[in-house]
Scaffold this motif. Structure first.
Motif: not given
Length: 574
Positions: A117-144
């Motif tokens: 949360c301190s690193s990515m303080p957005t309303s999307g929260g966990l969903y945003y963090a999953a997209a950013v941190l996932a390996p290249p190409g896997w971000g959209p699926l992780a966020a979904w």
């Protein structure tokens, strides 16, 4: 971002970059968008670096954010609603030392979430963090996957809490008038009424919401203390020929045979009550865009909620464990509400009614907090185009500056789910029992990615765990990986397993997630690229492409293999 001493007339700008901000962004490390007619404050600057414009008034403070979160946690009503699982699966042993073991894993999840949360303080929260941190190409699926599981937990929270509050109201009426038996129709109408009241309240301006939830959270704390005192002072076990309090050897040592499994597995299964009770501390993450000094205040509110809830929750567990008279009678009572049945056992009727009244009011405040948190999640996902009709649900009311459309969308969905009341107890329990599993799966997915897959694309915010980040995240991931199959176990097995005794959590949650994955394979993978930024400001120096669903660069400059800058349509980065 232009520094405060920039000179527009000379055309000379002292620029800040995304890499200068203490956040992990989906933007490349280029110039931060800015509006030359508006001087950004710290929170706007951080949010712009993450790729979003400020649309809410930041009228939540650390205290008021904690108040909303603690109201969503709702220790007293949550405990009352889940007593069947906490006491029923393993008895008082699961409530005492079982709670302590569960809190090790839960606090690990909370602390790791606070760091994200301190690193990515957005309303999307966990969903945003999953997209950013996932390996290249896997971000959209992780966020979904993260987003749908979290949204499922959020939209079932308010109706399940209100359903529990309605059951306690009607149980109190039954205690007062033994000839009265609540009907399904009365339960449905009362729960829908609570949903509508909470929706009107959640549509108010942020300032009013902050103040209202402050009162609700303060009442929750006072009610908790009052209930503990009333039970300890009012217990009448001695009139039944028992000692005033149970023997420690029995309270801590006897594991109730509430399931057809070994004692250790029954204690683990009782954790469902702890997990459900302690599943509201993510609310500060979703309120981050309405909180001042968000990348410090929001993670602190997460930690405060989980820590305070863990300590006082255990105290409440001890009080009930030491005063319960007959576990079997509590679980099999005709009242239909185990907490009410427990109170009738150990305190006089007037005290039982008073405790139930305090619990119902606390449950009302909890339902209100759940509605607020769920509306922010719906807004965030609609802003990124995840939901049908997203354009409408993502609108912010120009008068209240709150996502009113998202509030009422959730209200309608909740009322439709409540129709399952007429299909019987098994059907309605199947919907609301998935809350803990869906929430903790969403909580832990970005933490798991952070621990095992992140390779340099995580920039810790000002609140972080330092060297303990990976170990704590590993404990959190292991705890949830252990609990997911446990939470899906039925109470009986073999010849004793019936339709009524089946645990439908795996079917409802798993089936919904399979539908989401099917949608992904058939359609969403073609158009969903992860969080979309909605900045509509000018860029200083040059335009930069948004790397949707890909990793952020920690280097402070664009990667060598980054595509060349491109123009954006109508000033919106998509």
């Amino acid at each position: 971002m232009v520094e405060r001493n920039h000179s527009i007339t000379s055309g000379s700008y002292h620029k800040r970059t995304v890499a200068d901000e203490p956040v992990t962004s989906i933007l490349p490390a280029g110039d931060i968008p800015f509006d030359p007619t508006h001087e950004f404050d710290q929170d706007e600057e951080v949010l712009a670096a993450l790729g979003y414009k400020s649309e809410f008034k930041r009228e939540f403070s650390l205290f008021t954010t904690f108040c909303v979160s603690f109201a969503v946690l709702g220790l007293l009503p949550s405990f009352a609603s889940t007593l069947y699982y906490g006491m029923g699966y393993a008895g008082t042993a699961g409530m005492t030392w079982g709670w302590l073991i569960a809190m090790v894993g839960i606090q690990s999840v909370a602390f790791s979430m606070a760091e994200l949360c301190s690193s990515m303080p957005t309303s999307g929260g966990l969903y945003y963090a999953a997209a950013v941190l996932a390996p290249p190409g896997w971000g959209p699926l992780a966020a979904w996957v993260t987003g749908w599981s979290n949204w499922l937990a959020q939209i079932t929270a308010a109706p399940s809490v209100n359903y529990g509050a309605s059951a306690m109201m009607l149980a109190a009426a039954s205690i007062n008038n033994p000839d009265y038996t609540p009907t399904e129709y009365q339960t449905f109408l009362l729960t829908v009424l609570l949903m509508i009241i909470h929706s009107f309240m959640s549509s108010m301006p942020t300032r009013w919401l902050a103040r209202l939830n402050s009162y609700g959270s303060i009442f929750n704390v006072l009610a908790l203390f009052a209930v503990i005192i009333l039970i300890l002072a009012g217990t009448d076990r001695e009139s039944r020929g028992l000692s005033r309090f149970g023997k420690s050897s029995q309270v801590w040592g006897e594991v109730y045979e509430g399931m057809d499994y070994p004692a250790g597995l029954r204690v683990l299964a009782s954790f469902v009550a702890v997990i459900w009770t302690m599943s509201g501390y993510d609310s500060p993450f979703h309120l981050a865009e309405e909180c001042s000094n968000a990348n410090m205040a929001s993670p602190r509110a997460i930690v405060m909620t989980s820590s305070v809830g863990g300590v006082f929750g255990w105290v409440l567990q001890l009080v009930v464990a030491y005063t319960v008279v007959d576990v079997s009678a509590v679980l099999d009572s005709d009242l239909g509400q185990p907490f009410a049945a427990y109170l009738i056992q150990c305190v006089p009727e007037k005290i039982a009614i008073a405790v139930l009244a305090l619990t119902v009011i606390a449950g009302f405040a909890m339902g209100q907090g759940c509605m607020i948190a769920a509306s922010r999640v719906t807004f965030a996902y609609a802003r990124d185009g995840c939901l049908p009709g997203s354009t409408f649900w993502a609108r912010v009311n120009k008068h209240t500056r709150t996502p009113v459309n998202a509030v009422w969308f959730n209200c309608v969905l909740g009322c439709l789910m409540l129709l399952l009341i007429f299909a019987g107890e098994v059907a309605i329990d199947a919907i609301f029992s998935i809350g803990g599993l869906a929430a903790f799966f969403a909580f832990t997915t970005p933490i798991f990615i952070r621990v095992f897959f992140t390779r340099g694309n995580f920039r810790p915010g000002p609140w972080n765990l330092g060297r303990l980040s990976i170990p704590i995240g590993a404990v959190a991931s292991a705890f949830v990986a252990l609990m997911i199959p446990i939470l899906c176990l039925p109470a009986t097995r073999g010849a004793n397993l019936t339709i009524d005794g089946m645990n439908w959590t795996v079917v409802v949650w798993g089936g919904t997630m399979l539908i989401a994955l099917g949608w992904w394979i058939i359609s969403a993978r073609k158009w969903f690229k992860g969080p979309k930024v909605n900045i509509q400001h000018m860029m200083v120096g040059r335009e930069a492409e948004v790397l949707e669903g890909k990793d952020a660069t920690p280097s402070g400059s664009l990667r060598d293999d980054a595509p060349p800058p491109k123009a954006v349509d109508a000033g919106v980065l998509e």
